[in-house]
Design an enzyme around this catalytic site. Structure first.
Site, PDB file in Angstrom:
ATOM      1  N   SER A 146      37.295  41.910  62.317  1.00 26.55           N
ATOM      2  CA  SER A 146      37.051  43.071  61.422  1.00 26.55           C
ATOM      3  C   SER A 146      37.763  42.801  60.062  1.00 26.55           C
ATOM      4  O   SER A 146      38.673  41.592  59.943  1.00 26.55           O
ATOM      5  CB  SER A 146      37.958  44.475  61.628  1.00 26.55           C
ATOM      6  N   TYR A 159      45.054  48.885  65.777  1.00 23.84           N
ATOM      7  CA  TYR A 159      43.729  48.516  65.696  1.00 23.84           C
ATOM      8  C   TYR A 159      43.875  47.186  64.618  1.00 23.84           C
ATOM      9  O   TYR A 159      43.475  46.147  65.132  1.00 23.84           O
ATOM     10  CB  TYR A 159      42.851  49.542  64.838  1.00 23.84           C
TER      11      TYR A 159
END
Length: 266
Positions: A146, A159
């Site tokens: 990401s 995350y």
């Protein structure tokens, strides 16, 4: 005539987390490039419609149950996949989850859920599949990271830790398995609307805030990732390993203005 550098005909791609979201787009792009597919989900019934869609393209498709938080499930899936096709050429480590909370509100269980799924799960799936790749002397492993692999965002503590870990893990595995003909890379999408984050995109003010910070002035569309996933899975990336490929519209540049716009001057 197809370009052999991007032709995946005769290859088998295993894509984890294909019951929804970007996992389906990754699998579809690989199938359109010629690859046969192994689809996975915690519940097989969630794969039925997508499996039918992929078979309609003329691909051989096998759906397998997989819980990336369970070691026995990972090992069983890898064994079934090899039995079904004999060889797995491509692994897309896509299965993941997220918990959005201020850091002071993150619980012990929140942390374990995200890290066990995104980081530990990705490692042990890669390990299980790589054993067969090592035996055959060939493999393409694509870990899904990401923009948070390279940048921090408030409210995404677990995350970002998991995605930063994926980037580091990618480099380690690339160094470990390169001698076996295996490349390991990280595909890092920016801000894409998915089932996980669709609520955020319902907030027009937040979307405007986001778009202002993306040089290409729009969030990503799932098909924006097609070329990158096929590139990393194909012969065209044969000398690329240990790398993180950001497909983020440029937001990882920092995307903050150092000057006042004409509109603001007024």
């Amino acid at each position: 005539m197809s370009n052999p550098l991007f032709d995946l005909t005769g290859q088998v791609a295993l894509v984890t987390g294909t019951s929804r979201g970007l996992g389906q787009y990754f699998a579809r792009a690989l199938a359109n490039a010629g690859a046969d597919l192994i689809l996975t989900s915690r519940k097989l019934e969630t794969l039925a419609l997508f499996e039918a869609e992929m078979k309609a393209l003329g691909r051989c498709v096998v759906s397998l149950e997989l819980d990336v938080r369970d070691e026995a499930s990972i090992r069983s899936m890898a064994a079934e996949a090899e039995t079904a096709f004999g060889q797995i050429h491509i692994l897309v480590n896509n299965a993941g989850c997220n918990v959005r909370k201020p850091a002071v509100d993150v619980t012990w269980d929140d942390w374990n859920l995200v890290l066990d799924t995104n980081l530990r799960g990705s490692f042990f799936v890669a390990q299980s599949v790589a054993r067969g790749m090592i035996h055959h002397g060939y493999g393409r492993i694509i870990n899904i990271g990401s923009v948070t692999s390279v940048a921090g965002y408030a409210g995404l503590g677990p995350y970002t830790a998991s995605r930063g870990g994926i980037r580091q893990l990618t480099m380690s595995l690339a160094a470990d398995w390169g001698k076996h003909g295996i490349t390991v890379n990280c595909l890092a999408p920016g801000w894409f609307k998915t089932a996980q984050n669709r609520v955020m995109y319902e907030d027009e003010g937040w979307v405007e805030y986001l778009v202002e910070r993306i040089p290409l002035k729009r969030p990503g569309q799932p098909n924006d990732l097609d070329g990158a996933i096929v590139f990393l899975a194909s012969e065209s990336s044969r000398y690329v390993t240990g790398q993180t490929l950001l497909v983020d519209g440029g937001i990882s540049t920092g995307a903050l203005r150092a000057t006042v716009s004409q509109k603001e001057k007024k």
